[in-house]
Design an enzyme around this catalytic site. Sequence first.
Site, PDB file in Angstrom:
ATOM      1  N   LYS A  53       0.841  -1.207   0.000  1.00 38.26           N
ATOM      2  CA  LYS A  53       0.000   0.000   0.000  1.00 38.26           C
ATOM      3  C   LYS A  53       0.877   1.258   0.000  1.00 38.26           C
ATOM      4  CE  LYS A  53      -3.671  -2.646   2.075  1.00 38.26           C
ATOM      5  NZ  LYS A  53      -4.261  -3.238   3.255  1.00 38.26           N
ATOM      6  N   GLN A  97      -5.172  -2.220   9.322  1.00 42.84           N
ATOM      7  CA  GLN A  97      -4.832  -3.515   8.702  1.00 42.84           C
ATOM      8  C   GLN A  97      -5.378  -4.662   9.561  1.00 42.84           C
ATOM      9  OE1 GLN A  97      -3.271  -3.956   5.643  1.00 42.84           O
ATOM     10  NE2 GLN A  97      -3.832  -6.089   5.976  1.00 42.84           N
ATOM     11  N   ASP A 120     -11.668   1.235   3.204  1.00 45.32           N
ATOM     12  CA  ASP A 120     -11.890  -0.202   2.988  1.00 45.32           C
ATOM     13  C   ASP A 120     -13.356  -0.498   2.680  1.00 45.32           C
ATOM     14  OD1 ASP A 120      -9.686  -1.861   2.977  1.00 45.32           O
ATOM     15  OD2 ASP A 120      -9.540  -1.984   5.163  1.00 45.32           O
TER      16      ASP A 120
END
Length: 285
Positions: A53, A97, A120
């Site tokens: 990322k 995460q 997300d």
Amino acid sequence: MAEVISGKELSLKKRDFMKNQVEMLENKYGRKPHLAVILVGDDPGSVSYVTGKEKACNEIGITNTTIKKPNDITQEELLEIIEELNNNKSVDGILVQLPLPKHINQTFIINSIRPDKDVDGFHPVNVASLYLKQPGIIPCTPKGIMEVLDSVNISIEGKRAVVIGRSNIVGLPVSKLMLDRNATITIAHSRTKDLASVTKEADILIAAVGKPLFVKRDMVKEGAVVIDVGVNRNPETGKLCGDVDFNDVLDKVSYITKVPGGIGPMTITCLMENTIECFIKHVEN
Ligand code: NAP
């Protein structure tokens, strides 16, 4: 022989476009989109995803902050960090995460992220928006799958699509996106009886199972489009592999994605897209 759809190549094209877009946005609004990633612990898989990322942000010019915290961080400490990022006007996207250590309530953490910074797309507000067909943030992997299908002009309307897997992050949202494009959807899972008879019906088969080389030749229809979401280790070679036995099905299907180099890079690319979308909403509101 199937055409292999390269998520990697599509990603490169999209990232090139986004690089110019970010430059234009910076000229117009005086700052760049900013993604904050929180990484708890040092699980190698998570570290590698976060590194990917960071790399994508650097390629595109998105400002990137990674906040690394030890495994024994308390839930309260983590919530404080999220609260700070929620209130920070220079941060457009927040990503925690996953998975988190067991002593932290993952649902609670996801729900604490401001929905308009939830890149997300896991917050209940964004999940509801997807199901109600309202504007919101679409989760990255399902979004990437749709972009891969569109990149080679696969027609979806009226097709029989089977998704193996019903997780909140892949199976369910991609099924909804396919339904919204007028596919006739079947969602298969671990209790599905005679799975092969179900998957063999699929014009478009999406495998999100998490089992190496699970989908074999006798489970696919001749000429099917096969999207392999799985990221697994091949138990024999130790190398990365998908849920689909690529070599076994290759000459039976019409299109297929590869692992690695398929849906994986598109997931990160869609995360970048979501960050830019959040930025635009923030600067224009
Ligand atoms: P998950 O939450 O573990 O869900 C797996 C699904 O597969 C479940 O719905 C499960 O059914 C179903 N399943 C398990 N065994 C089955 C069987 N024998 N027959 C039929 N269905 C079965 O996994 P996930 O998070 O959706 O991820 C799936 C895979 O995609 C993993 O390999 C993951 O690493 C990968 N992934 C890749 C990306 C990417 O960027 N490429 C992103 C996310 C995930 P039940 O619901 O009945 O248990």
